[in-house]
Motif scaffolding. Structure first.
Motif, PDB file in Angstrom:
ATOM      1  N   PRO A 457       0.729  -1.204  -0.001  1.00  0.00           N
ATOM      2  CA  PRO A 457      -0.130  -0.020  -0.025  1.00  0.00           C
ATOM      3  C   PRO A 457       0.901   1.466   0.026  1.00  0.00           C
ATOM      4  O   PRO A 457       0.406   2.211  -0.509  1.00  0.00           O
ATOM      5  CB  PRO A 457      -0.879  -0.119   1.124  1.00  0.00           C
ATOM      6  N   LYS A 458       2.113   1.183   0.581  1.00  0.00           N
ATOM      7  CA  LYS A 458       2.822   2.432   0.705  1.00  0.00           C
ATOM      8  C   LYS A 458       3.285   2.773  -0.614  1.00  0.00           C
ATOM      9  O   LYS A 458       3.239   4.093  -0.924  1.00  0.00           O
ATOM     10  CB  LYS A 458       4.101   2.306   1.600  1.00  0.00           C
ATOM     11  N   HIS A 459       4.139   2.004  -1.411  1.00  0.00           N
ATOM     12  CA  HIS A 459       4.366   2.450  -2.660  1.00  0.00           C
ATOM     13  C   HIS A 459       4.237   0.997  -3.518  1.00  0.00           C
ATOM     14  O   HIS A 459       4.915   0.033  -3.256  1.00  0.00           O
ATOM     15  CB  HIS A 459       5.905   2.580  -2.877  1.00  0.00           C
ATOM     16  N   GLY A 460       3.270   0.853  -4.376  1.00  0.00           N
ATOM     17  CA  GLY A 460       2.982  -0.009  -5.231  1.00  0.00           C
ATOM     18  C   GLY A 460       3.843  -0.140  -6.526  1.00  0.00           C
ATOM     19  O   GLY A 460       4.919  -0.822  -6.418  1.00  0.00           O
ATOM     20  N   GLU A 471      12.827   7.491  -2.335  1.00  0.00           N
ATOM     21  CA  GLU A 471      11.781   7.397  -1.296  1.00  0.00           C
ATOM     22  C   GLU A 471      11.409   5.985  -1.037  1.00  0.00           C
ATOM     23  O   GLU A 471      10.941   5.699   0.037  1.00  0.00           O
ATOM     24  CB  GLU A 471      10.654   8.213  -1.469  1.00  0.00           C
ATOM     25  N   VAL A 472      11.167   5.498  -2.173  1.00  0.00           N
ATOM     26  CA  VAL A 472      10.608   4.034  -2.238  1.00  0.00           C
ATOM     27  C   VAL A 472      11.262   3.216  -1.287  1.00  0.00           C
ATOM     28  O   VAL A 472      11.029   2.479  -0.371  1.00  0.00           O
ATOM     29  CB  VAL A 472      10.376   3.563  -3.407  1.00  0.00           C
ATOM     30  N   LEU A 473      12.787   3.265  -1.730  1.00  0.00           N
ATOM     31  CA  LEU A 473      13.707   2.495  -1.125  1.00  0.00           C
ATOM     32  C   LEU A 473      13.954   2.681   0.466  1.00  0.00           C
ATOM     33  O   LEU A 473      13.937   1.838   1.250  1.00  0.00           O
ATOM     34  CB  LEU A 473      15.067   2.443  -1.828  1.00  0.00           C
ATOM     35  N   GLU A 474      13.862   4.001   0.681  1.00  0.00           N
ATOM     36  CA  GLU A 474      14.152   4.465   2.006  1.00  0.00           C
ATOM     37  C   GLU A 474      13.048   4.214   2.917  1.00  0.00           C
ATOM     38  O   GLU A 474      12.923   3.592   3.983  1.00  0.00           O
ATOM     39  CB  GLU A 474      14.195   6.002   2.137  1.00  0.00           C
ATOM     40  N   ASP A 475      11.642   4.209   2.391  1.00  0.00           N
ATOM     41  CA  ASP A 475      10.507   3.347   3.008  1.00  0.00           C
ATOM     42  C   ASP A 475      10.780   2.060   3.275  1.00  0.00           C
ATOM     43  O   ASP A 475      10.054   1.487   4.466  1.00  0.00           O
ATOM     44  CB  ASP A 475       9.201   3.684   2.257  1.00  0.00           C
ATOM     45  N   LEU A 476      11.400   1.295   2.485  1.00  0.00           N
ATOM     46  CA  LEU A 476      11.522  -0.084   2.865  1.00  0.00           C
ATOM     47  C   LEU A 476      12.583  -0.288   3.764  1.00  0.00           C
ATOM     48  O   LEU A 476      12.403  -1.012   4.977  1.00  0.00           O
ATOM     49  CB  LEU A 476      12.116  -0.836   1.375  1.00  0.00           C
ATOM     50  N   VAL A 477      13.584   0.512   3.788  1.00  0.00           N
ATOM     51  CA  VAL A 477      14.584   0.546   4.845  1.00  0.00           C
ATOM     52  C   VAL A 477      13.816   0.808   6.498  1.00  0.00           C
ATOM     53  O   VAL A 477      13.983   0.111   7.291  1.00  0.00           O
ATOM     54  CB  VAL A 477      15.555   1.654   4.577  1.00  0.00           C
ATOM     55  N   ASP A 478      12.914   1.736   6.220  1.00  0.00           N
ATOM     56  CA  ASP A 478      12.166   2.127   7.491  1.00  0.00           C
ATOM     57  C   ASP A 478      11.194   0.842   7.936  1.00  0.00           C
ATOM     58  O   ASP A 478      10.964   0.587   9.067  1.00  0.00           O
ATOM     59  CB  ASP A 478      11.316   3.210   7.177  1.00  0.00           C
ATOM     60  N   GLU A 479      10.723   0.235   6.749  1.00  0.00           N
ATOM     61  CA  GLU A 479       9.612  -0.780   7.140  1.00  0.00           C
ATOM     62  C   GLU A 479      10.562  -1.929   7.884  1.00  0.00           C
ATOM     63  O   GLU A 479      10.043  -2.620   8.900  1.00  0.00           O
ATOM     64  CB  GLU A 479       9.019  -1.183   5.874  1.00  0.00           C
ATOM     65  N   MET A 480      11.922  -2.103   7.314  1.00  0.00           N
ATOM     66  CA  MET A 480      12.819  -3.184   7.854  1.00  0.00           C
ATOM     67  C   MET A 480      12.936  -2.977   9.244  1.00  0.00           C
ATOM     68  O   MET A 480      12.947  -3.749  10.335  1.00  0.00           O
ATOM     69  CB  MET A 480      13.887  -3.204   6.892  1.00  0.00           C
ATOM     70  N   ARG A 483      10.073  -3.484  11.660  1.00  0.00           N
ATOM     71  CA  ARG A 483       9.694  -5.014  11.637  1.00  0.00           C
ATOM     72  C   ARG A 483      10.751  -5.529  12.698  1.00  0.00           C
ATOM     73  O   ARG A 483      10.425  -6.404  13.602  1.00  0.00           O
ATOM     74  CB  ARG A 483       9.940  -5.611  10.162  1.00  0.00           C
ATOM     75  N   TYR A 484      11.994  -5.375  12.684  1.00  0.00           N
ATOM     76  CA  TYR A 484      12.912  -5.487  13.617  1.00  0.00           C
ATOM     77  C   TYR A 484      12.601  -5.384  14.997  1.00  0.00           C
ATOM     78  O   TYR A 484      12.813  -6.106  15.936  1.00  0.00           O
ATOM     79  CB  TYR A 484      14.503  -5.508  13.127  1.00  0.00           C
ATOM     80  N   LYS A 485      12.079  -4.159  15.064  1.00  0.00           N
ATOM     81  CA  LYS A 485      11.736  -3.571  16.396  1.00  0.00           C
ATOM     82  C   LYS A 485      10.556  -4.501  17.056  1.00  0.00           C
ATOM     83  O   LYS A 485      10.668  -5.139  18.278  1.00  0.00           O
ATOM     84  CB  LYS A 485      11.203  -2.156  16.416  1.00  0.00           C
ATOM     85  N   ALA A 486       9.768  -4.761  16.206  1.00  0.00           N
ATOM     86  CA  ALA A 486       8.391  -5.620  16.574  1.00  0.00           C
ATOM     87  C   ALA A 486       8.968  -6.986  16.752  1.00  0.00           C
ATOM     88  O   ALA A 486       8.530  -7.684  17.840  1.00  0.00           O
ATOM     89  CB  ALA A 486       7.465  -5.713  15.400  1.00  0.00           C
ATOM     90  N   PHE A 487       9.751  -7.556  16.082  1.00  0.00           N
ATOM     91  CA  PHE A 487      10.439  -9.018  16.274  1.00  0.00           C
ATOM     92  C   PHE A 487      10.990  -8.969  17.499  1.00  0.00           C
ATOM     93  O   PHE A 487      10.837 -10.003  18.459  1.00  0.00           O
ATOM     94  CB  PHE A 487      11.465  -9.339  15.259  1.00  0.00           C
ATOM     95  N   GLY A 488      12.057  -7.918  17.784  1.00  0.00           N
ATOM     96  CA  GLY A 488      12.824  -7.858  19.201  1.00  0.00           C
ATOM     97  C   GLY A 488      11.840  -7.720  20.393  1.00  0.00           C
ATOM     98  O   GLY A 488      11.800  -8.887  21.415  1.00  0.00           O
TER      99      GLY A 488
END
Ligand SMILES: Nc1ncnc2c1ncn2[C@@H]1O[C@H](COP(=O)(O)OP(=O)(O)OP(=O)(O)O)[C@@H](O)[C@H]1O
Length: 628
Positions: A457-460, A471-480, A483-488
């Motif tokens: 949904p963020k960047h299709g 921006e697309v790539l940086e948003d993927l880095v943010d998403e990563m 996710r690691y925070k949620a995993f932790g």
């Protein structure tokens, strides 16, 4: 199983014959404007009341001129203006083309007004929704053809820009909208093709018609009737017979791949024909003539596009001596590309281009995938079929296959490979377990997926003119990172364990990029930022369930070295222009001798393996991608 052929392939062949530079050509701005033109038309005849042009026309009152002017104002305000603003950066150097585009759009409005009045039933009041029921944008059409002297049935498929189907009447009219200069021979050929499909679909009722409407920017409307195209149709049928290889005596060499009646199970078991064995004898004879004797052992293994002969070296002959002679021997044997020689254990293997190449259908992928796991989904990316007919996968969840670099020269099959891989992932996943980010710098690879439910949904879908790709790539880095925070917080370290613990899916996100070189060639600063984000994602994103599949036409040192080289261990090498390019991707030569059409070398650890990519037909694409 009929042999399948798309209208696009026939049109490309007609263009080639007419000497037109149409195949994959076109300036980017023109391509973009062409796409916008089709989008504006689709929305103007669509069902959204706020955007419908038909509604504006019908509510404007009886004066047709006023109605057309209202429609033009509506198109500009709602459909055209915002699009031009969105793509401003990309179009700012192309004012003359934009002006032509706008003139064409005004003419499109006048033409649509004419169609609408023709559809309105004078004897009873009609709502705008009723009128739009007769108009459909981007419609898949298909018919089966079998001519005397053909060895197989051909299924001809295409997507017409629009279909006019008056409710209650059996016939319909297919519309092709074109923007820009005409190529009459090619246009007539394509028109005749749709006419052929339309006539066969309506079971020869003879009432179906085809209109080719070109806005150049003036309206040029050609109505094509059966009588006009009888001769063109006869030529087309001969061409279709040749292109698919079903005509017994082809008047011209076959240029497109034959669509085979292969199934996943019969593919590897095809019996070698006598002529294959004769080719082996020719091969051995040619080496002997150069003083290097080899003995072919047994019959060749038959792959979809090449034959693999095994041989024993003659007394005193070395592998290197054989490898050095492949160019000369290839010329003597006379089958396309020169042979590829390799060692498999103690055996000498020689791959010779198959004189009757076959296409591997996408059904091979479907058959190999098995049922969907609706919680975890599937991380298996289909690669291609090996010589044993087995479909090989790269598991994105594994460290050596987490990110994939795809390279090959123009026309080698990169885009088709990406589409096949995307379709394979989509087939094995739901939008809850898979999300796609599609980067389409050439504006031609992934447009059919623009409304897919699988898009992130963020960047299709990213196309030139959209906001910065960084921006697309940086948003993927943010998403990563998120996710690691949620995993932790949950005490897990990867996506699989997270999903297990949570008891509900979290989608794997896969970015597919069709032409990386186009992204990094514009601006140094931007290239740095793109490479920075790729390095971060390449090094860390796998366990978060984020993956990159990046294709490039230019596997040169300047493009590959750096971010791609060090972060993408999994390689798909399609046909390259040189052995140097092959080395850049696979650390070995060989890709320069591949035969195109999805013939590929796959490498992670170990030696490259030769595979053939399955082909997603135009119809399967329309079904899988169009339907989201
Ligand atoms: N797996 C395949 N099986 C059969 N034919 C194929 C396959 N892959 C590609 N082709 C044929 O090769 C043509 C070129 O493929 P494709 O457009 O994917 O090339 P490309 O490498 O993306 O080229 P470009 O870089 O110029 O866009 C296709 O139109 C199709 O006819």
């Amino acid at each position: 199983m009929p042999v399948e052929l798309s209208v696009k392939e026939v049109r490309e062949e007609l263009s080639r014959a007419a000497g037109a530079a149409e195949v994959g050509g076109g300036e980017r701005a023109t391509l973009l404007l062409g796409r916008l033109f089709h989008e504006v038309f689709a929305e103007a005849i669509g069902r959204d009341p706020g955007r419908s042009g038909v509604r504006v026309l019908m509510e404007a009152g009886p004066d047709r001129e006023i109605a057309s002017e209202r429609l033009i104002a509506h198109l500009y305000r709602v459909l055209v203006g915002p699009r031009l603003a969105r793509h401003h950066a990309h179009l700012r150097e192309t004012t003359p083309q934009v002006l032509v585009f706008w003139q064409a759009t005004q003419n499109l409005a006048r033409w649509l007004a004419g169609i609408t009045w023709a559809l309105v039933d004078a004897d009873r009041p009609m709502s705008w929704e009723e009128v739009t029921q007769a108009l459909h944008a981007e419609v898949s059409l298909a018919c089966e053809l079998r001519e005397p002297g053909w060895t197989d049935t051909v299924r001809l498929v295409g997507i017409a820009d629009a279909l006019l189907h008056v409710p209650g009447k059996p016939h319909f009219c297919a519309l092709e909208l074109k923007l820009g200069r005409a190529n009459p021979a090619v246009d007539l050929g394509q028109a005749a093709l749709y006419r052929l499909i339309a006539a066969r679909m309506s079971r020869g009722a003879g009432a179906s018609a085809l209109a080719l409407v070109r806005f150049s920017p003036e309206i040029e409307e050609t109505l094509i009737s059966a009588a006009q195209v009888v001769e063109a149709e006869a030529r087309l049928l001969a061409l279709i017979g040749t292109l698919t290889g079903v005509a017994l005596r082809s008047p011209a060499p076959v240029r497109a791949p034959k669509r085979p009646s292969m199934t996943p199970t019969d593919a590897p078991k095809q019996k070698p024909q006598t002529s294959y064995a004769e080719l082996g004898l020719k091969l051995a004879r040619a080496f002997r003539e150069y003083g290097r004797s080899i003995e072919i052992t047994g019959e060749p293994a038959v792959g979809p596009r090449f034959l693999r002969f095994e041989a024993r070296l003659g007394r005193g002959v070395t592998f290197d001596q054989i490898a050095r002679l492949t160019t000369e021997v290839g010329l003597k044997v006379g089958v396309g590309k020169e042979p590829i020689v390799s060692r498999d254990g103690g055996r000498l293997c020689m791959d010779l281009q198959r004189p009757d190449p076959q296409t591997v259908p996408f059904s091979v992928v479907v058959a190999a995938l098995g049922p969907r796991d609706t919680r975890h989904g599937s991380s298996r990316l289909p690669l291609g079929v090996d010589l044993d007919g087995k479909l090989r996968f790269a598991d994105l969840a594994s460290p050596i296959n987490a990110h994939v670099l795809v390279a090959g020269t123009t026309g080698s099959g990169k885009t088709e490979w990406l589409r096949m891989a995307i379709a394979g992932l989509m087939h094995a996943n739901t939008p809850e377990t898979l999300r796609l980010v599609l980067v389409d710098p050439k504006l031609s690879a992934f447009l059919e997926l623009r409304r897919s439910r699988y898009l992130w949904p963020k960047h299709g879908l990213w196309v030139p003119g959209d906001k910065d790709v960084v921006e697309v790539l940086e948003d993927l880095v943010d998403e990563m990172d998120r996710r690691y925070k949620a995993f932790g917080a949950l005490g897990v370290d990867d996506l699989t364990r997270f999903v297990e613990k949570k008891g509900r899916p979290l989608p794997r996100i896969v970015l597919f990029c069709d032409e990386y070189f186009a992204l990094i060639s514009q601006d140094r600063q931007q290239r740095k930022q793109i490479e920075g984000a790729i390095s971060l994602l390449g090094a860390k994103a796998r366990a978060a369930g984020i993956h990159l599949v990046i294709a490039t036409q230019q596997p040169s040192r300047q493009v590959i070295q750096g971010a791609l080289d060090s972060n993408m261990p999994c390689r798909v090498g399609l046909m390259t222009q040189s052995a140097i390019e092959s080395r850049m991707i696979l650390q070995a030569p060989g890709a320069e001798r591949l035969t195109g059409y999805g013939d590929l070398l796959y490498k992670d650890v170990g030696d490259p393996i030769r595979l053939q990519a399955p082909y997603l037909s135009a119809e399967e694409r329309a079904r899988m991608f169009g339907g989201g």
